[in-house]
Scaffold this motif. Sequence first.
Motif, short mmCIF file in Angstrom:
data_model
loop_
_atom_site.label_atom_id
_atom_site.label_comp_id
_atom_site.label_asym_id
_atom_site.label_seq_id
_atom_site.Cartn_x
_atom_site.Cartn_y
_atom_site.Cartn_z
N ASP A 1 0.85 -1.19 0.00
CA ASP A 1 0.00 0.00 0.00
C ASP A 1 0.89 1.24 0.00
N ASP B 1 0.37 4.24 -1.05
CA ASP B 1 -0.28 5.47 -0.60
C ASP B 1 -0.28 5.56 0.93
N ALA B 2 -0.61 4.46 1.59
CA ALA B 2 -0.59 4.46 3.06
C ALA B 2 0.83 4.68 3.59
N VAL C 1 3.35 -1.23 7.81
CA VAL C 1 2.13 -1.19 7.01
C VAL C 1 1.86 -2.59 6.47
N ARG D 1 1.98 7.77 6.07
CA ARG D 1 2.60 7.51 7.38
C ARG D 1 4.00 8.09 7.46
#
Length: 321
Positions: free
Chosen positions: A282, A284-285, A308, A289
């Motif tokens: 992920d 984007d995550a 993540v 973060r």
Amino acid sequence: MRVSMADVAVRAGVSAQTVSRVANGSPRVDPATRARVEKAMADLGYRMHRAARALRTGQTSTIGLVVSTLASVGNSRMLQAISEAAAARDYALAVVTVKERGIRDAFARLRSQGVDGAVVLNEATELARDVEPPADLHLVVVDSPPDPRFSIVQTDHAAGARAATMHLLSLGHDTVHHLAGPVRSFAAAERERGWRAALVEVGATVPEPVRGDWTSASGHRAARALVEASAVFVANDQMALGALRAFAEAGRRVPDDVAVVGFDDIVDAGEYRPPLSTVRQDFDALGVRVVVALIAAIEGGEPVAESVPTSLVVRESSVAG
């Protein structure tokens, strides 16, 4: 007429101080409130004046990114994700590479640009661990063993690799071979660790991995040693593309003769022939973060360590459609 913070506060139903925290990228705002304030900003056309904020806070609202290369898909996706996450918090991004110059020079170049902090990405993290970072440069490192000097944000590579290996074993294969990444890469080592742990857990033979350098060409070369394998976990999707070509040239059909799973779930993974089963990162995550952790460090927060999660995406390269 210029929109003020007070105007945004009224529209969002919060205090001007909360608007200021959102505008300055502070992590000390809960996600729902931040979303409401950012929507009010967008609705009213509010923009923080960067120079004015620098004069008021002593910060430039610019963060740096240190990277060894942008040729790999993973690094370029992380650049995009971090850039978007920074822009959403009204931070600019300065990028430096360390391919030809050392990590100390990269830090010096960023400091000369007045950045408030920096992200060290993937392969460059090994270099960062070998030097003492400048005391006045806040750092967040992506993919690194624990280090008390800076915050660390990483994908749970080992868990993703374990899931991929267990998936292949569940299809009835006696063991799973591994086309690994570069020996000095933290991400590659973690993916190899997850693969190895899954095999040991079920009592399967652990074959000697073959190794590439993340590129499709290296995957093609390395996979020539795996043409007799029935199941292969590849450490990234680019090398998996080369492996698919090597298997086709050897007359090995995927997935009938050899099942293949990659790692990353790059944009084109579903367009491979056959569509590639893979472990999704992920990005984007990760970008969000990373930026939130760096802003927190800039504001005096303690170093953090975050992981993540990944998810397995099953397509035709491991299971016939």
